[in-house]
Design a protein around this motif. Structure first.
Motif, mmCIF file in Angstrom:
data_model
loop_
_atom_site.group_PDB
_atom_site.id
_atom_site.type_symbol
_atom_site.label_atom_id
_atom_site.label_comp_id
_atom_site.label_asym_id
_atom_site.label_seq_id
_atom_site.Cartn_x
_atom_site.Cartn_y
_atom_site.Cartn_z
ATOM 1 N N UNK A 11 0.805 -1.226 0.000
ATOM 2 C CA UNK A 11 0.000 0.000 0.000
ATOM 3 C C UNK A 11 0.832 1.267 0.000
ATOM 4 N N UNK A 12 2.128 1.166 0.360
ATOM 5 C CA UNK A 12 2.935 2.380 0.463
ATOM 6 C C UNK A 12 2.405 3.273 1.568
ATOM 7 N N UNK A 13 2.344 4.582 1.299
ATOM 8 C CA UNK A 13 1.838 5.519 2.288
ATOM 9 C C UNK A 13 0.371 5.869 2.095
ATOM 10 N N UNK A 14 -0.334 5.122 1.238
ATOM 11 C CA UNK A 14 -1.742 5.427 0.968
ATOM 12 C C UNK A 14 -2.605 5.200 2.205
ATOM 13 N N UNK A 15 -3.660 6.015 2.367
ATOM 14 C CA UNK A 15 -4.566 5.836 3.514
ATOM 15 C C UNK A 15 -5.336 4.525 3.413
ATOM 16 N N UNK A 16 -5.659 3.944 4.579
ATOM 17 C CA UNK A 16 -6.300 2.633 4.643
ATOM 18 C C UNK A 16 -7.606 2.721 5.432
ATOM 19 N N UNK A 17 -8.661 2.159 4.857
ATOM 20 C CA UNK A 17 -9.895 1.902 5.600
ATOM 21 C C UNK A 17 -9.868 0.421 5.959
ATOM 22 N N UNK A 18 -9.833 0.115 7.244
ATOM 23 C CA UNK A 18 -9.730 -1.272 7.690
ATOM 24 C C UNK A 18 -11.123 -1.853 7.881
ATOM 25 N N UNK A 19 -11.413 -2.926 7.147
ATOM 26 C CA UNK A 19 -12.724 -3.575 7.194
ATOM 27 C C UNK A 19 -12.564 -4.970 7.797
ATOM 28 N N UNK A 56 -5.240 -3.764 18.677
ATOM 29 C CA UNK A 56 -4.322 -4.603 17.905
ATOM 30 C C UNK A 56 -3.797 -3.865 16.678
ATOM 31 N N UNK A 57 -4.639 -3.035 16.057
ATOM 32 C CA UNK A 57 -4.250 -2.304 14.852
ATOM 33 C C UNK A 57 -3.222 -1.218 15.154
ATOM 34 N N UNK A 58 -3.363 -0.564 16.307
ATOM 35 C CA UNK A 58 -2.442 0.506 16.669
ATOM 36 C C UNK A 58 -1.004 0.002 16.748
ATOM 37 N N UNK A 59 -0.826 -1.247 17.108
ATOM 38 C CA UNK A 59 0.520 -1.810 17.214
ATOM 39 C C UNK A 59 1.165 -1.999 15.846
ATOM 40 N N UNK A 98 -7.462 5.086 8.610
ATOM 41 C CA UNK A 98 -8.410 6.178 8.817
ATOM 42 C C UNK A 98 -9.522 5.776 9.777
ATOM 43 N N UNK A 99 -10.041 4.564 9.623
ATOM 44 C CA UNK A 99 -11.147 4.103 10.458
ATOM 45 C C UNK A 99 -11.233 2.588 10.372
ATOM 46 N N UNK A 100 -11.947 1.990 11.339
ATOM 47 C CA UNK A 100 -12.130 0.543 11.401
ATOM 48 C C UNK A 100 -13.627 0.253 11.349
ATOM 49 N N UNK A 101 -14.021 -0.724 10.516
ATOM 50 C CA UNK A 101 -15.436 -1.052 10.339
ATOM 51 C C UNK A 101 -15.650 -2.547 10.554
#
Length: 515
Positions: free
Chosen positions: A201-209, A232-235, A241-244
């Motif tokens: 993904x490089x530095x692209x923003x991520x929406x985690x689903x 867990x994601x913060x580590x 951007x957000x988690x869904x």
């Protein structure tokens, strides 16, 4: 006439150019490390008042470095543009809309095969983008046909694509401006997370689903699950951007993802990224169905959507979908095949055993007088409890019979066995809640409960408050074992799960979660 001594900074190309406002001098740069080069002037520099000052020499050096850096930047930019053009050119070739494999009429059992008559007819009417290849037709009727070597191989079949080739098809993403929608299976959270996702993904923003939350045990508090996932994601230190929390089957959480995509895409294409068999195609179908209520473009795209299948490696190439009114593309991408998941070491016919079809129910097994292991995974997977001293003999006798997959003695002969052995030392301090989870990549997880009072297993006179447990876990060689904080599933989890107190700085950078 004496030679001039110049010190040059790090450069990586060879170039020759004149320096403005100075004597005509050639400078050569050819090494990535700082070095000294002797350059002899073709004209005398002069002496006395005519000699160059220290400031002139310093200025010449800086101009040399700036000019060479400009050359390097231009070369790198041209290379990126060339790679992107090559990727776009590859997408121009007609592909199956179900799996993304290039269409052809030569090899009948290969992905992308179409009979010559159909191909010619669709080409005549400019409809090559609306063809489903023969393999996808079989997949849509429940046939387990993989096309990725080393992942769920099936007897008598040909392996057409390697996992490395599929991953390479995603390598251009790191150089593009895109919005990444990254999918993770909640049932196999650690195994499907993609540890090296930044390489893609490089530095692209991520929406985690997070997918398949409808499979979690009844009365699970999704507030606890959302907080656990974010922790867990913060580590991972990703640009999330957000988690869904979502379910493609029941459409839970899908509307929130649609809203976030519309808000964050900002003219960029959207790429659905995830490990193999994480549910990307099912998620895209749910996404298009939800968007179609307000977006006629998405409604039209539903007719030619990617194929859904339980076989890892269903999608073999990026599939561009016209899904937005603004003209941006929605891309279904090949799943990233992870060798450490259980699905990579069994046959395609056995894959349905590993895919949970209904809500998980914890199965508790006492392993010590007071310790209990609760398994969360596919119901079709049988679990047998035997004494440690009898385990090896039981395994050798029952592999391929009671212990499946592999199914059948013929497959058991080719079975590599449980080559990896890992010893776990687990310390616990609180007997009122699970100590940790032992997750097996691609299979499920065991919740370790040191004293299971609710099941009536503990000794009424016991005053144990802390201690240490030792486990030995045997798995096939590539499969990984994860020890993690216990996932808060089930009704009781809402009572023992602790929300961590956050600082103001953490609150600012911590992604929000939705369901």
């Amino acid at each position: 006439m004496a030679p001039k001594l110049l010190s040059l900074s790090s450069l990586s190309s060879i170039c020759s150019f004149p320096i403005p406002n100075s004597s005509p001098t050639n400078y050569k740069f050819h090494t990535p490390k700082p070095t000294l080069i002797l350059c002899k002037s073709t004209e005398p520099d002069g002496c006395g008042a005519a000699a160059p000052t220290r400031g002139d020499i310093y200025l010449q050096r800086q101009q040399s470095v700036a000019a060479s850096s400009s050359v390097l930047a231009t070369t790198k930019k041209k290379k990126k543009k060339k790679d992107k053009m090559m990727f776009q050119a590859s997408n121009l070739a007609p592909c199956c809309y179900g799996c993304g494999a290039p269409l052809h009429t030569s090899q009948v059992d290969a992905p992308g095969f179409v009979d010559q008559e159909t191909y010619d007819l669709k080409k005549k009417h400019h409809q090559l983008g609306k063809i489903l290849c023969g393999r996808c037709r079989l997949l849509s009727h429940g046939h387990m046909i993989t096309a990725v070597g080393g992942n769920g191989g099936y007897s008598g079949g040909n392996q057409f694509v390697s996992a490395e080739e599929l991953r390479e098809k995603l390598s251009h993403l790191r150089n593009e401006k895109a919005l990444i929608v990254k999918l993770v299976d909640i049932v196999d959270f650690n195994g499907s997370f993609l540890a090296r996702v930044r390489d893609l993904s490089g530095g692209n923003p991520i929406i985690l689903v997070i997918t398949k939350v409808d499979l979690l045990p009844k009365e699970t508090d999704l507030n606890c699950i959302g907080d656990w996932v974010v922790e867990a994601t913060m580590k991972k230190k990703l640009n999330v951007l957000s988690v869904h929390l979502t379910s493609s089957k029941s459409l839970v959480g899908i509307a929130g993802v649609v809203s976030e995509i519309q808000k964050e895409k900002k003219g960029r294409d959207v790429y659905i990224l995830g490990s193999a068999n994480v549910g990307k195609s099912a998620f895209i179908t749910a996404l298009l169905n939800t968007m179609s209520y307000k977006d006629p473009v998405a409604a039209s795209a539903r007719k030619y959507k990617p194929i859904q299948s339980a076989v890892p490696g269903t999608t073999l190439g990026p599939i561009a979908i016209d899904a937005f009114l603004g003209g941006e593309k929605l891309y279904d991408t090949p799943g990233v095949h992870l060798h450490h998941r259980q699905a990579a070491v069994i046959h395609a016919e056995d894959l349905p055993v590993l895919a949970p079809q209904s809500r998980l129910r914890g199965r508790a097994f006492p392993v010590l007088p007071e310790t209990c292991l609760t398994f969360y995974g596919p119901k079709a997977l049988q679990i047998h409890i035997v004494p440690t001293e009898e385990a090896d003999e039981f395994y050798q006798k029952e592999v391929g019979v009671l212990l499946t997959p592999p199914n059948g003695k013929d497959k058991a002969e080719d079975w590599m066995g449980l080559e990896t052995k890992r010893q776990l030392q687990i310390k616990y301090e609180d007997i009122e809640k699970p100590t940790c989870d032992v997750a097996i990549s691609g299979l499920g997880w065991f919740s370790v409960v040191p004293v299971n009072k609710s099941a009536g297993i503990s000794n009424p006179g016991s005053e144990v408050t802390a201690g240490e447990l030792t486990f030995v876990v045997h798995v096939p060689k590539p499969v990984e074992i994860f020890v993690r904080p216990p996932m808060p599933v089930g009704k009781a989890a809402g009572q023992w799960y602790d929300y961590r107190e956050l600082t103001e700085e953490e609150l600012e950078v911590r992604p929000k979660w939705f369901f």
